[in-house]
Design a protein around this motif. Structure first.
Motif, PDB file in Angstrom:
ATOM      1  N   SER A   1      -5.488  12.037   0.559  1.00  0.00           N
ATOM      2  CA  SER A   1      -5.172  10.619   0.635  1.00  0.00           C
ATOM      3  C   SER A   1      -5.136   9.979  -0.755  1.00  0.00           C
TER       4      SER A   1
ATOM      5  N   LEU B   1       5.734   6.636   3.171  1.00  0.00           N
ATOM      6  CA  LEU B   1       4.641   7.557   3.505  1.00  0.00           C
ATOM      7  C   LEU B   1       3.272   7.084   2.997  1.00  0.00           C
ATOM      8  N   PRO B   2       3.145   6.619   1.746  1.00  0.00           N
ATOM      9  CA  PRO B   2       1.815   6.198   1.277  1.00  0.00           C
ATOM     10  C   PRO B   2       1.352   4.937   1.998  1.00  0.00           C
TER      11      PRO B   2
ATOM     12  N   HIS C   1      -4.838   5.129   5.936  1.00  0.00           N
ATOM     13  CA  HIS C   1      -5.215   6.421   6.494  1.00  0.00           C
ATOM     14  C   HIS C   1      -6.480   6.222   7.306  1.00  0.00           C
TER      15      HIS C   1
ATOM     16  N   LEU D   1      -1.380  10.521  -2.063  1.00  0.00           N
ATOM     17  CA  LEU D   1      -0.799   9.386  -1.352  1.00  0.00           C
ATOM     18  C   LEU D   1      -1.349   8.034  -1.820  1.00  0.00           C
TER      19      LEU D   1
END
Ligand code: ZN
Length: 160
Positions: free
Chosen positions: A74, A25-26, A55, A78
């Motif tokens: 973000s 995910l990150p 992102h 993340l």
């Protein structure tokens, strides 16, 4: 055929070649990129990004204050540790003033006086302003922030 139906067809092709199902995910490159929503800019192609890298936060103008919520998420949740801001030549945000749009809305019976559309009249200054917006916002981590102007005629980014 509606565009929704067209994207469903295109997605079938994408899905059939898809190999990126196991990404974390990150974002792998730990970067949040704030860029205008302009249809002529393809962040992935023009910046060498792949799924899982970054992102990419898009809005009208690529404005920092509009992206703040996403940047905080973000960074804090993340793990991104760099910000890139990209505005561009021939941006629609240079073509109107907030008052103009508020009048258009008012004339059609609405009221957007409480909204800021974040239009700007000086492209370079708008990039400086947005870099400084993040630098001076205590909710944003102290990370490297770089601003660019993307040239829609050449595809080149120029550092501001
Ligand atoms: Zn734009």
């Amino acid at each position: 055929m509606s565009v929704a139906q067209e994207v469903e067809v295109a997605n079938k092709v994408y899905e059939s070649n898809f190999t990126k199902g196991d990404l974390p995910l990150p974002p792998g490159r730990k970067v949040a990129i704030v860029v205008c929503m302009d249809a002529r800019i393809d962040p992935a192609k023009s910046l060498g990004l792949s799924e899982g890298d970054a992102h990419v936060i898009r809005n009208a103008g690529g404005r920092a204050s509009d992206a703040l919520r996403s940047v905080i998420i973000s960074q804090r949740l993340l793990g991104t540790r760099e910000i890139i801001i990209i505005h561009h030549t021939d941006c629609g945000m240079l073509t109107f003033k907030d008052e103009d749009l508020k009048k258009i809305i008012k004339d059609s019976g609405g009221d957007a006086d409480h909204l800021s559309f974040l239009s700007f009249s000086n492209l370079k200054q708008s990039v400086y302003d947005d870099v400084n917006y993040f630098k001076n916002n205590s909710l944003v981590l102290n990370v490297p922030i770089t601003g660019y102007i993307y040239d829609v005629k050449t595809g080149r980014i120029n550092k501001v």
